[in-house]
Design an enzyme around this catalytic site. Sequence first.
Site, short mmCIF file in Angstrom:
data_model
loop_
_atom_site.label_atom_id
_atom_site.label_comp_id
_atom_site.label_asym_id
_atom_site.label_seq_id
_atom_site.Cartn_x
_atom_site.Cartn_y
_atom_site.Cartn_z
N HIS A 275 0.83 -1.20 0.00
CA HIS A 275 0.00 0.00 0.00
C HIS A 275 0.88 1.26 0.00
O HIS A 275 0.92 1.97 -0.99
CB HIS A 275 -0.93 -0.06 1.21
CG HIS A 275 -2.02 0.95 1.25
ND1 HIS A 275 -2.30 1.80 0.22
CD2 HIS A 275 -2.92 1.25 2.22
CE1 HIS A 275 -3.32 2.57 0.55
NE2 HIS A 275 -3.71 2.27 1.76
N HIS A 314 -1.38 -0.36 -11.78
CA HIS A 314 -2.29 -0.03 -10.68
C HIS A 314 -3.53 -0.89 -10.81
O HIS A 314 -3.96 -1.19 -11.92
CB HIS A 314 -2.68 1.47 -10.75
CG HIS A 314 -3.27 2.00 -9.50
ND1 HIS A 314 -4.59 1.85 -9.19
CD2 HIS A 314 -2.72 2.67 -8.46
CE1 HIS A 314 -4.83 2.42 -8.01
NE2 HIS A 314 -3.70 2.93 -7.54
N ASP A 370 3.49 6.66 -7.18
CA ASP A 370 4.78 6.44 -6.52
C ASP A 370 5.98 6.60 -7.45
O ASP A 370 7.11 6.59 -6.99
CB ASP A 370 4.81 5.05 -5.89
CG ASP A 370 3.86 4.96 -4.72
OD1 ASP A 370 3.81 5.92 -3.95
OD2 ASP A 370 3.17 3.94 -4.59
N1 ACO Z 1 6.16 -4.30 -13.99
C1 ACO Z 1 6.10 -5.34 -14.88
N2 ACO Z 1 4.95 -6.02 -15.13
C2 ACO Z 1 3.85 -5.64 -14.50
C3 ACO Z 1 3.86 -4.57 -13.57
C4 ACO Z 1 5.07 -3.89 -13.34
N3 ACO Z 1 5.12 -2.86 -12.48
N4 ACO Z 1 2.60 -4.41 -13.06
C5 ACO Z 1 1.84 -5.34 -13.65
N5 ACO Z 1 2.58 -6.09 -14.51
C6 ACO Z 1 2.10 -7.16 -15.40
C7 ACO Z 1 1.79 -8.40 -14.60
O1 ACO Z 1 2.90 -9.28 -14.55
C8 ACO Z 1 0.65 -8.98 -15.41
O2 ACO Z 1 1.21 -9.57 -16.57
P1 ACO Z 1 0.55 -10.95 -17.18
O3 ACO Z 1 -0.89 -10.60 -17.46
O4 ACO Z 1 1.35 -11.25 -18.38
O5 ACO Z 1 0.68 -11.96 -16.07
C9 ACO Z 1 -0.13 -7.76 -15.87
O6 ACO Z 1 0.85 -6.72 -15.92
C10 ACO Z 1 -1.29 -7.38 -14.96
O7 ACO Z 1 -0.79 -7.10 -13.67
P2 ACO Z 1 -1.44 -7.61 -12.29
O8 ACO Z 1 -0.34 -7.92 -11.34
O9 ACO Z 1 -2.47 -8.67 -12.56
O10 ACO Z 1 -2.21 -6.30 -11.83
P3 ACO Z 1 -2.75 -6.01 -10.36
O11 ACO Z 1 -3.86 -5.07 -10.52
O12 ACO Z 1 -3.00 -7.25 -9.60
O13 ACO Z 1 -1.48 -5.31 -9.67
C11 ACO Z 1 0.04 -3.65 -8.94
C12 ACO Z 1 -1.34 -3.95 -9.55
C13 ACO Z 1 0.23 -4.48 -7.63
C14 ACO Z 1 0.11 -2.17 -8.57
C15 ACO Z 1 1.14 -4.03 -9.96
O14 ACO Z 1 0.97 -3.27 -11.14
C16 ACO Z 1 2.55 -3.83 -9.41
O15 ACO Z 1 3.07 -4.72 -8.75
N6 ACO Z 1 3.19 -2.64 -9.67
C17 ACO Z 1 4.50 -2.36 -9.13
C18 ACO Z 1 4.38 -1.92 -7.66
C19 ACO Z 1 3.81 -0.52 -7.49
O16 ACO Z 1 4.21 0.42 -8.18
N7 ACO Z 1 2.86 -0.38 -6.55
C20 ACO Z 1 2.24 0.93 -6.24
C21 ACO Z 1 0.81 0.95 -6.63
S1 ACO Z 1 0.12 2.57 -6.30
C22 ACO Z 1 -0.29 2.56 -4.65
O17 ACO Z 1 -0.67 1.56 -4.11
C23 ACO Z 1 -0.22 3.82 -3.85
#
Ligand code: ACO
Length: 436
Positions: A275, A314, A370
């Site tokens: 988060h 996100h 972020d």
């Molecule tokens: N880098 C590379 N690949 C990514 C990223 C990333 N940052 N984010 C998502 N993906 C890919 C996943 O591997 C997935 O690929 P696939 O379909 O081939 O398996 C696809 O994109 C969909 O991603 P999910 O993980 O299913 O999306 P979810 O909604 O569950 O996750 C999250 C969202 C946790 C924010 C994710 O994008 C992530 O881990 N980002 C990096 C961490 C981050 O920046 N977090 C801050 C969020 S903002 C906040 O909370 C204040």
Amino acid sequence: MGKDTLTITDNRTGKTYEIPIQYGTYPTYGASIRTADLRQIKVSEGDFGLMGYDPAFMNTASCKSTITFIDGERGILRYRGYPIEQLAERSTFLETAYLILHGELPTRKQLDEWTYHITHHTMIHENIKKFMDGFHYDAHPMGILVGTVGALSTFYPDAKDIRDPADRKQQIFRLIAKMPTLAAFAYRHSLGMPYAYPDNDLSYAGNFLNMLFKKTELKYKPDPVLEKALDVLFVLHVDHEQNCSANAMRSVGSSHVDPYSAVAAATAALYGPLHGGANEAVLRMLREIGSKEKIPEFIKKVKTREALLMGFGHRIYKNYDPRARIIREIARQVFTVTGPNPLLDIAIELERIALEDEFFVTRRLYPNVDFYSGIIYEAMGFPVDIYPVLFAIGRTPGWLAQWQEMLTDPDQKIARPRQVYTGSDHRDYVPIELRR
Ligand code: ACO
């Protein structure tokens, strides 16, 4: 358009049910049914009835709310209807806090009174310093904040009267005013520096910088560019509808505990790396990449799943997070004061390459809030473990608005989800000597 109902046929019984569909402000965004209406769907009279199964609330609205609107598809964020871009440019943190809590922008007189009350509640009881001193020198400031904000409930026993609007208002003043004091004291404790007391002549953000960074000077003078940048960062973090910590605030507050205890719970939720902690990870990632030339190599690692592009993607935004766009601009202003940060150039180039790359385009991965915030915090001299604390200060008015809306909503009761039981059926106790 036909009727605003849903017809469900239960193929177990062949019976058909008609369930009303309700709407929010927009007919195409937020149409819902009451899952309690599913309870009438039964196979027999004694049957409990159908429930919704939705771990992590992936598609369940837990409340009706008038506070914040997000359209993740189009990258829209509005507080009480006002676009975040306009508030970031033209409002201030205290004015936005008033808006989020009262639903309307204040008049000049209302804003002056509001600012006066918050400015005059920044002091904390001297006893709080004593137990702050009890924390180890390397205690995480977020851990200290969770402990000390929860402890405030013992100093204000009147806060238990959550049904009294005047009493709630008093606690709201205190919480918005005292969070920066607790945060700054936690930071100075980690450095072994004497605590710096609030200065009522300064703005909310200016005073926070004073309590963090004042040394031997008689009067601390915040840099106006940094003061403004911090104020805008607070505005951007004020609320984000039903996120993990807002949900914690509502859920814990629904037991009618005092707001200090509920804010401690919300702060604890924010502490988690899923988060409030991604900005720190972005910073580490940019440092590891080190130069623009190494970006293609890093992108390759992301595509082969050896790394995540932190600060991208996100759950809700499938478009550019509007807060990231604003922060990117503030970063430029901050660097005119602090000097250039090579990490910003790496971040901008990384963003450019990623937004043209098919891997990120097809997955609709864009910079989130972020991606740029950690770079600014670093330039302003904040150590990384205080980043989630900054988030908590900005988010406090949002938590309080969510809490107050929950308490005054006749639809709300103590939060208590159902479960689908998958354990053993009835069985009789076996004496220990008969067990194998
Ligand atoms: N880098 C590379 N690949 C990514 C990223 C990333 N940052 N984010 C998502 N993906 C890919 C996943 O591997 C997935 O690929 P696939 O379909 O081939 O398996 C696809 O994109 C969909 O991603 P999910 O993980 O299913 O999306 P979810 O909604 O569950 O996750 C999250 C969202 C946790 C924010 C994710 O994008 C992530 O881990 N980002 C990096 C961490 C981050 O920046 N977090 C801050 C969020 S903002 C906040 O909370 C204040």
